[in-house]
Design an enzyme around this catalytic site. Structure first.
Site, PDB file in Angstrom:
ATOM      1  N   GLU A   1      -9.211  -3.358  -2.880  1.00 18.75           N
ATOM      2  CA  GLU A   1      -8.376  -3.506  -1.675  1.00 18.75           C
ATOM      3  C   GLU A   1      -9.250  -3.780  -0.457  1.00 18.75           C
ATOM      4  O   GLU A   1      -8.920  -4.625   0.388  1.00 18.75           O
ATOM      5  CB  GLU A   1      -7.539  -2.243  -1.472  1.00 18.75           C
ATOM      6  CG  GLU A   1      -6.449  -2.105  -2.525  1.00 18.75           C
ATOM      7  CD  GLU A   1      -5.720  -0.771  -2.509  1.00 18.75           C
ATOM      8  OE1 GLU A   1      -4.641  -0.717  -3.114  1.00 18.75           O
ATOM      9  OE2 GLU A   1      -6.206   0.180  -1.916  1.00 18.75           O
TER      10      GLU A   1
ATOM     11  N   LYS B   1       4.243   7.973   6.125  1.00 22.16           N
ATOM     12  CA  LYS B   1       2.796   7.706   6.062  1.00 22.16           C
ATOM     13  C   LYS B   1       2.127   7.718   7.439  1.00 22.16           C
ATOM     14  O   LYS B   1       0.907   7.603   7.520  1.00 22.16           O
ATOM     15  CB  LYS B   1       2.545   6.328   5.427  1.00 22.16           C
ATOM     16  CG  LYS B   1       3.259   6.075   4.100  1.00 22.16           C
ATOM     17  CD  LYS B   1       2.569   6.779   2.970  1.00 22.16           C
ATOM     18  CE  LYS B   1       3.163   6.487   1.618  1.00 22.16           C
ATOM     19  NZ  LYS B   1       2.973   5.150   1.123  1.00 22.16           N
TER      20      LYS B   1
HETATM   21  C1  5RP Z   1      -3.534   2.116  -3.780  1.00 20.46           C
HETATM   22  C2  5RP Z   1      -3.149   2.299  -2.355  1.00 20.46           C
HETATM   23  C3  5RP Z   1      -1.712   2.198  -2.008  1.00 20.46           C
HETATM   24  O1  5RP Z   1      -1.561   1.252  -0.998  1.00 20.46           O
HETATM   25  C4  5RP Z   1      -1.209   3.518  -1.523  1.00 20.46           C
HETATM   26  O2  5RP Z   1      -1.488   4.492  -2.499  1.00 20.46           O
HETATM   27  C5  5RP Z   1       0.284   3.473  -1.210  1.00 20.46           C
HETATM   28  O3  5RP Z   1       1.033   3.406  -2.384  1.00 20.46           O
HETATM   29  P1  5RP Z   1       2.622   3.449  -2.368  1.00 20.46           P
HETATM   30  O4  5RP Z   1       3.082   2.162  -1.759  1.00 20.46           O
HETATM   31  O5  5RP Z   1       3.011   3.580  -3.825  1.00 20.46           O
HETATM   32  O6  5RP Z   1       3.035   4.652  -1.562  1.00 20.46           O
HETATM   33  O7  5RP Z   1      -3.971   2.502  -1.500  1.00 20.46           O
HETATM   34  O8  5RP Z   1      -4.889   2.322  -3.991  1.00 20.46           O
END
Ligand code: 5RP
Length: 225
Positions: free
Chosen positions: A107, A125
């Protein structure tokens, strides 16, 4: 609206946000997680043609393939016009914690390789200060104890994420109780520990746009706002 509905709504908002950048010659970057999966689904339903997508994980590669979206190699695409990804936490400066899905290293590479990083999240978040979510750190297996001791030295409380091997063959330490008052400085310090591949702080290269689904509407935050 429940959390799943928010993820879909924010995925649709992201597609509207980047629609003008997309055509059959455009490669895009796509991250990992349930919110990003919603984006893939919304993109496929829209029938908007793109060249294809660079994926941040094997899981995302599978989801893209399921929806008939071509997989691209970042070494062949050059700079990507846009990268869409979720986050585990985001602050008002658009610094992020990522890596809940263990895909943080790829990422971070794709974010760095992209002109515009659009982060999509539901309002659970959003925090004033990063750190309630344990900070993921990808570590080369032989360095697990060494890195754990260094993280304790930085005031953290690392925990080995059992049963997880990253797509790069490494392990994850999740660090609780870390004081993240200066995300960019902490990111640099952690990334300098021998054996650390990268940590899940995205502060040197934060998001450019953050779209957040709340109960009533979509909130948009921009880094240059
Ligand atoms: C994966 C990530 C994801 O972006 C993060 O965990 C968010 O996931 P979700 O959309 O399922 O809440 O960093 O490594």
């Amino acid at each position: 609206m429940n959390q799943d509905a928010k993820k879909r709504v924010v995925a649709k908002a992201a597609l509207e946000e980047v629609r003008d950048l997309l055509d059959s010659k455009t490669p895009i970057g796509i991250g990992t997680g349930s919110t990003t999966n919603c984006f893939i689904e919304v993109l496929a339903e829209s029938k908007i043609e793109i060249l294809g997508a660079v994926a941040s994980s094997k899981a995302t590669e599978e989801h893209l393939a399921k929806y008939g979206i071509e997989l691209l190699d970042l070494n062949a695409t050059g700079t990507l016009p846009v990268y869409i990804d979720g986050a585990d936490e985001a602050d008002p400066q658009l610094n992020l914690i990522k890596g809940g899905g263990a895909a943080l290293t790829r990422e971070k590479i794709i974010a760095e390789a992209s002109s515009q990083f659009v982060c999509i999240a539901d309002d659970s978040k959003i925090v004033d200060v990063l750190g309630a979510f344990p900070l993921p750190v990808e570590v080369i297996p032989i360095a697990r104890s060494l890195v754990a001791r260094a993280l304790v030295g930085l005031g953290g409380n690392p925990e080995y994420r059992q049963g997880i091997v990253t797509d790069n063959g490494n392990i994850i330490l999740d660090v609780r109780d870390m004081s993240i008052t200066n995300p960019q400085a902490l990111e640099a310090v952690i990334n300098q520990i021998p054996g650390v591949v990268t940590c899940g702080l995205f502060a040197k290269r934060p998001a450019d746009i953050l779209l957040v689904a709340s109960h009533r509407n979509i909130l948009k935050f921009s880094r240059d706002a």
